[in-house]
Enzyme design. Structure first.
Site, short mmCIF file in Angstrom:
data_model
loop_
_atom_site.label_atom_id
_atom_site.label_comp_id
_atom_site.label_asym_id
_atom_site.label_seq_id
_atom_site.Cartn_x
_atom_site.Cartn_y
_atom_site.Cartn_z
N ILE A 272 -8.58 2.89 -3.69
CA ILE A 272 -9.23 1.99 -4.63
C ILE A 272 -10.63 1.70 -4.10
O ILE A 272 -10.81 1.46 -2.90
CB ILE A 272 -8.46 0.66 -4.79
CG1 ILE A 272 -6.97 0.93 -5.08
CG2 ILE A 272 -9.08 -0.19 -5.91
CD1 ILE A 272 -6.68 1.67 -6.35
N ALA B 69 2.87 -0.68 8.92
CA ALA B 69 3.93 -1.62 9.27
C ALA B 69 3.79 -2.90 8.47
O ALA B 69 4.77 -3.44 7.93
CB ALA B 69 3.89 -1.94 10.77
N SER B 70 2.56 -3.40 8.36
CA SER B 70 2.35 -4.64 7.61
C SER B 70 2.62 -4.45 6.13
O SER B 70 3.19 -5.33 5.46
CB SER B 70 0.92 -5.15 7.83
OG SER B 70 -0.04 -4.33 7.18
N LYS B 71 2.25 -3.31 5.58
CA LYS B 71 2.42 -3.09 4.15
C LYS B 71 3.87 -2.76 3.78
O LYS B 71 4.32 -3.08 2.67
CB LYS B 71 1.47 -1.99 3.69
CG LYS B 71 0.00 -2.41 3.76
CD LYS B 71 -0.26 -3.69 2.97
CE LYS B 71 -1.70 -4.10 2.95
NZ LYS B 71 -1.95 -5.32 2.16
N SER C 279 0.86 -1.18 0.00
CA SER C 279 0.00 0.00 0.00
C SER C 279 0.89 1.23 0.00
O SER C 279 2.01 1.20 0.52
CB SER C 279 -0.90 0.02 1.24
OG SER C 279 -1.51 1.29 1.39
N TYR D 58 -1.18 -1.09 10.15
CA TYR D 58 -1.40 -1.18 8.71
C TYR D 58 -0.15 -0.79 7.90
O TYR D 58 0.33 -1.60 7.10
CB TYR D 58 -2.61 -0.34 8.29
CG TYR D 58 -2.95 -0.54 6.83
CD1 TYR D 58 -3.52 -1.73 6.39
CD2 TYR D 58 -2.68 0.45 5.89
CE1 TYR D 58 -3.82 -1.92 5.04
CE2 TYR D 58 -2.99 0.27 4.55
CZ TYR D 58 -3.55 -0.92 4.13
OH TYR D 58 -3.84 -1.12 2.80
#
Length: 270
Positions: free
Chosen positions: A210, A179-181, A164, A177
């Site tokens: 999106i 961190a994960s991406k 992302s 979020y």
């Protein structure tokens, strides 16, 4: 150069970008194995897609993931494309409500000129952080690990992971979020380097706004704030992103690996 006769596994396939990818791949002649947590969505959507098979499971469960790839192995003996579209932005409705409240306060302060500094760090529980990482990072790792032997058996193929723009920019939001991406970008590069000798390409997409169910969880004010970061002031459709996935899945992108493409309306320019 196309996908005719190819075998693909797509996660997050019941809605959004995963569903758009499944439809586009089938239109190009691929056989699609779709994975999603929501059985009702899979049953509803995949019943309309010839050449599609749905499997309802949590990709944070490595044993369940392995069972799907064992099925692909027994039925085809190979895999050509893996698309990791499954992911969550917040781990629960309660977490999303808190995000909306904080964003609402931030936007209100902008209107009045009163300083407001959003704080997410101290509101995140261990459980919320772990759950987002388990789906977005661990789940992506589990599918890649299970897919690699089948991709090698095919003589090569393509893996496409969803990062992302939030993982590439400094955006004030719940830390789990981005961190994960961001982790997906590192995972993509390392996997691309290791798998290149086997003609397996690994790339990532880092989209911004999106029009997906996950994006629509945010309230209107939050959406407007996110769009303010983009020179192109609109939300992209999942079908647009699916065309980029087709490019990355086929020989048209044969010299792309370890890359992160950002369909972000110009929010990220590199």
């Amino acid at each position: 150069m196309g996908l005719n006769g190819k075998i693909a596994v797509i996660t997050g396939a019941a809605s959004g970008m995963g569903l758009a990818a499944a439809k586009a791949f089938i239109d190009e002649g691929a056989t699609v194995y779709g994975i999603d947590l929501r059985r009702d969505g899979l049953d509803r959507e995949f019943s309309r897609l010839p050449g599609a098979r749905g499997f309802a499971l949590d990709i944070a469960d490595s044993a369940a993931v392995n069972e799907v790839f064992d099925r692909v192995a027994s039925e085809h003996g190979r895999l050509d494309v893996l698309v990791n579209a499954a992911g969550v932005g917040t781990p629960s409705k309660e977490a999303q409500d808190l995000v909306d409240q904080i964003h609402g306060r931030a936007l209100a302060s902008m209107g009045t000129g009163t300083p407001y500094f959003p704080e997410f760090l101290t509101t995140i529980s261990d459980e919320d952080f772990d759950r987002v990482m388990a789906i977005n990072v661990n789940g992506t790792f589990y599918t890649i690990r299970a897919a690699v032997p089948l991709l090698k058996a095919a003589g090569g193929g393509s893996i496409i992971n969803f990062s992302s723009v939030a993982g590439l920019m400094g955006i004030v939001m719940p830390l789990y979020y981005p961190a994960s991406k961001a982790a997906i970008v590192g995972l993509t590069k390392a996997a691309a380097a290791e798998l290149a000798p086997f003609n397996i390409r690994v790339n990532a997409l880092a989209p911004a706004g999106i029009d997906t169910p996950m994006f629509r969880q945010a309230d209107d004010e939050t959406v407007e704030a996110l769009l303010s970061l983009q020179p192109l002031k609109r939300v992209a459709s999942p079908e647009e992103i699916a065309q980029t996935l087709i490019f990355l899945a086929t020989g048209a992108s044969a010299h792309y690996t370890g890359q992160t493409l950002s369909p972000s309306g110009g929010a990220l320019m590199v």
